[in-house]
Scaffold this motif. Structure first.
Motif, PDB file in Angstrom:
ATOM      1  N   ALA D  93       0.433  -8.190   8.825  1.00 18.55           N
ATOM      2  CA  ALA D  93       0.799  -7.905  10.220  1.00 18.55           C
ATOM      3  C   ALA D  93      -0.417  -7.827  11.131  1.00 18.55           C
ATOM      4  O   ALA D  93      -0.345  -7.255  12.224  1.00 18.55           O
ATOM      5  CB  ALA D  93       1.643  -6.635  10.324  1.00 18.55           C
ATOM      6  N   PHE D 173       8.667  -4.941   8.281  1.00 17.30           N
ATOM      7  CA  PHE D 173       7.328  -4.645   7.774  1.00 17.30           C
ATOM      8  C   PHE D 173       7.338  -3.324   7.025  1.00 17.30           C
ATOM      9  O   PHE D 173       7.850  -2.318   7.533  1.00 17.30           O
ATOM     10  CB  PHE D 173       6.312  -4.585   8.920  1.00 17.30           C
ATOM     11  CG  PHE D 173       4.892  -4.410   8.453  1.00 17.30           C
ATOM     12  CD1 PHE D 173       4.243  -5.418   7.750  1.00 17.30           C
ATOM     13  CD2 PHE D 173       4.199  -3.232   8.701  1.00 17.30           C
ATOM     14  CE1 PHE D 173       2.933  -5.274   7.317  1.00 17.30           C
ATOM     15  CE2 PHE D 173       2.879  -3.073   8.268  1.00 17.30           C
ATOM     16  CZ  PHE D 173       2.255  -4.097   7.573  1.00 17.30           C
ATOM     17  N   PHE D 180       5.400  -7.877   4.472  1.00 17.41           N
ATOM     18  CA  PHE D 180       6.686  -8.176   5.099  1.00 17.41           C
ATOM     19  C   PHE D 180       7.763  -8.401   4.042  1.00 17.41           C
ATOM     20  O   PHE D 180       7.469  -8.816   2.918  1.00 17.41           O
ATOM     21  CB  PHE D 180       6.584  -9.427   5.970  1.00 17.41           C
ATOM     22  CG  PHE D 180       5.889  -9.191   7.293  1.00 17.41           C
ATOM     23  CD1 PHE D 180       6.514  -8.459   8.293  1.00 17.41           C
ATOM     24  CD2 PHE D 180       4.620  -9.707   7.519  1.00 17.41           C
ATOM     25  CE1 PHE D 180       5.882  -8.259   9.514  1.00 17.41           C
ATOM     26  CE2 PHE D 180       3.979  -9.506   8.738  1.00 17.41           C
ATOM     27  CZ  PHE D 180       4.615  -8.784   9.728  1.00 17.41           C
TER      28      PHE D 180
END
Lengths: 274, 250, 274, 250
Positions: D93, D173, D180
């Protein structure tokens, strides 16, 4: 949120809360202070932004206050603040002396969401020695010796003030007194009394927007006509110097203050406004 | 007959224009400083280019970013001259606005430091002003330091006191010696009467001139246009000194 | 100080100056930028407050710029900034990447007259690794491990922007875009082009005062009608999206940009405004 | 027929209302985030109490203290949810708004980080949104980190990504695993097509539901009142998606 009465607004102030208050020459919430006294609020801690006057002296005299942080306490041309001086001498309140820009800076730190902010000056003043919560460090950007004061963020439980107008969405107009915006941003919640509610969105008017505190910060608003009396409200009405002189005289001793309180605060508002 | 306030205002005006001091393009004046304000207005009225920012001006208050702006301006170095007073002022130009006795004023509590602990260090020039000239006010050492007259090497400081103006005389401050020197004596006083009324030690030259009285032009300006401009911000002062506040304020 | 022409205003900008510029959606001084190009100003260093767009791309394309500090450079809906990208690829400009609140904070530090200010966030971003002028310290107020970034004060040589109006004293109204006030306070001098000069003191009007930058910060003002064209001026007129698209297309290559410059900048203003 | 933008807006709206996530009382939306803005307006129009602050709103812009106010609000913890995109987004992320190749974008230079390096850490919830779902965008590791997906212990951080919404699917997430997980697949896509189009590794449960289409009520709201409210701030988007911007804007 719009409230029907000032009493409802005062009811949102819990005992022991840390209240940020504007000075006498700004937007003093005098009527709200009287409501807090009628509600017998106790153990309030007051912050003068950056100084204090009539409103603070009144709350202290009425026994609502245990702690005060300010850069100066006086009634201006009406002289010193008698109930503040009496309470301090009797040890009924704890006083934290500050200096004006330090209070602005501590609120700016809270507004920004940082734990501290630096400020020049102060070094060499005895204030620093009596503020263990203020830190002296060497400027990390300086090659040599460059001491500078770091001030902790200060987030009052409540910012309370009296403004000329709010709109239906709860946006509040304060004009050029933008230290009130910083005060509201820094505080966890803001309670505002106003002269009037206007049927227009203050954010839609480019002339008014810059002087408007968005409702994002305002928990509740209530109407209090001439709510700054006996002080002035910028751009609305002047102060009542004769009344302030009367207060200064009456408040010189406990009995005189009690009589004043009885007549102008505890008696119902209609009378008080006379 | 010349009023004491008029004499002091004229004296302050001369100090502001002192060619040996840093330029005073932008002067800020606090609520309590009526006589300094009169001195600044006098300069403006007589055509000297100076920006005058009155902290408590009601209409057209110059601080549009809130009251913090004065201190930001000073932080930026944009305020050239500020006036400070003191419940106590000592021989090293330390000022005490907090109180006498032990912290925070066990004998007499004063209102508080206001911005002095910041402004005194951030302003290139400070003129100390206190009308009362007595051993009670002008002490050897202040009980509590609100703002220091001088700072240790390395401490960021733009300036110190230029002078101390009282109801009896004018002292110049020598920052290197950290000591005042008697500079001029107001009419009716003598070097001896000053010495008796002053609690701190100071240098006194063999010859000390008398403080110059305001010129006829200055008096006309003070009693006319200066009075009119001060009326809104200092009504009490105008009434007391020129006894015309009420009518004109009404 | 009021100046007769925009050229006179541009003449106050020396080669090599650090210029703080507002973004496209704020109060962009486009006409002043065109005047700077006509005056063949060189080695300018630009600061996006906090981002950059058309005005910056134009100045870069015209060869006036050697350095840019910004948090983002684009033409918005018209796409990427072609002359910026070309100059960056060719190594003709030095780029300092920042993040929006960091630029605001560096200006706030200068506004306050302190050497630095802290800011949360940023830690873990590669921006920090490429900003040797930013420092990571441990929060002196924390008992344990609490890293925080310190940003140095940033005082641009000049703040330049285009506003709707100034008064005869040189006070300038910017409305709610108060980051311009911080920009002007932080900068050593401010140069402002305006749509019009009003015959009234903006400080006397409580509705306008909060959105007004006092003349204490403003070195010079000059009139430039529709001076933000082809961008919008808040509360005055909208942008010219067709022109921005035309620019984006033309500026894709050097020749196209030269033609654009010739037609809209170097040609006299009357034509340009068509 | 349901437009992709409408599907994504409805999906974002569901994520915003997720009862397991921290409350979203105040949501800020940037200029580039038209679809997230549509999702927020959809909630408002359907009567959910949420304060929506559009950074680039022309009339009645909520930031009366200037553009700094958004970041101050986030610093105060008053912004509950923000949307971020990325030229590159990786499996941890991390987002990259600066460029590809070497610093500061030797291959492809993106516009820049804007406020991401601050907002991502100061906001309790971030929803990552990028319409293009390709190995070019969704990479194993971003070339340059504009804002980190997770932070070391001790670093002040209020939250991380809640989810990543693309034109093909929704990933959740998991901040503890910093990874993920495929959460739902848009109509027309399969687990395999997603895997092929995704440059980073992620968890994929045996059963992955299809992303729910907007209800009839949601569609009516999107095409009516939501469109009308978005017209001023996102005219291009309204024209492209609903083809009615011009007339109504005029």
């Amino acid at each position: 949120m719009h409230l029907p009465t000032l009493e409802a607004l005062a009811a949102l102030v819990p005992d022991g809360a840390l209240l940020a208050l504007p000075p006498d020459n700004s937007t003093p919430p005098c009527e709200l202070a009287r409501a807090l006294i009628r509600a017998e609020r106790r153990d309030l801690r007051l912050l003068g932004v950056p100084v204090s006057g009539y409103t603070t002296d009144l709350l202290i005299g009425a026994g609502c206050v245990t702690e005060l942080e300010s850069s100066g306490v006086s009634l201006g041309e009406a002289g010193s603040a008698p109930r503040f001086l009496a309470a301090l001498a009797a040890g009924r309140i704890t006083l934290k002396d500050a200096t004006c820009p330090a209070i602005h800076t501590m609120l700016q730190a809270a507004e920004k969401g940082v734990p501290f902010m630096p400020l020049r000056g102060i070094i060499g003043s005895d204030i620093l020695a009596h503020r263990p919560d203020w830190k002296l460090i060497n400027n990390p950007f300086a090659s040599g010796n460059d001491p500078i004061v770091l001030l902790p963020a200060l987030s009052p439980d409540l910012a309370v003030f009296h403004a000329s107008m709010a709109d239906l969405d709860g946006n509040v107009f304060v004009g050029r007194r933008l230290e009130l915006a910083t005060m509201a941003h820094a505080a966890k919640r803001s309670l505002v009394s106003v002269e009037r509610i206007v049927d227009a969105n203050l954010l839609e008017d480019e002339r008014l927007a810059a002087g408007t505190i968005s409702s994002a910060y305002i928990e509740a608003v209530a109407i209090a006509e001439r709510g700054a009396w006996p002080l002035a409200l910028l751009g609305e009405y002047g102060a009542d110097p004769l009344h302030l002189t009367e207060y200064a005289r009456a408040a010189r001793n406990e009995d005189g203050f009690r009589t004043y309180l009885q007549r102008y605060v505890l008696a119902d508002r209609a009378q008080a406004a006379e | 007959m010349i009023r004491d306030e008029e004499l002091m205002a004229a004296a302050l005006a001369r100090l502001i224009l002192d060619p040996n001091a840093p330029p005073a393009r932008h002067i800020a004046v606090g609520a309590a400083s009526a006589i300094p304000a009169a001195a600044c207005w006098l300069l403006k009225v007589l055509g000297h280019p100076v920006r005058l920012s009155l902290l408590h001006k009601h209409s057209g208050n110059p601080f549009t970013s809130g009251t913090r702006e004065l201190f930001d301006l000073a932080g930026q170095g944009r305020i050239d001259l500020f006036f400070l007073g003191g419940g106590q002022i000592d021989g090293q130009a330390n000022i005490n606005l907090i109180g006498t006795g032990d912290w925070p004023g066990s004998k007499v509590r004063f209102p508080g430091s206001f911005g002095s602990a910041f402004m005194y260090l951030m302003t290139p020039r400070t003129i100390l002003f206190r009308e009362e000239h007595s051993p009670r006010v002008l002490v050897p050492h202040v009980d509590i330091v609100s703002a220091p007259g001088i700072s240790a090497p390395g401490v960021f400081r733009r300036g110190t006191a230029q002078a101390l103006v009282t109801g009896k005389c004018i002292f110049r401050f020598d920052r290197d010696k950290a000591r005042f020197q008697l500079s001029s004596i107001h009419p009716g006083e003598t070097a001896e009467s000053i010495r008796l009324a002053t609690g701190f030690d100071y240098d006194c030259p063999a010859e000390v001139p008398e403080t110059a009285s305001p010129s006829a032009e200055q008096l006309l300006a003070l009693r006319g246009p200066v009075h009119d401009r001060m009326l809104e911000t200092y009504p009490e002062f105008c009434r007391r000194v020129w006894g015309r506040a009420k009518e004109q304020a009404a």
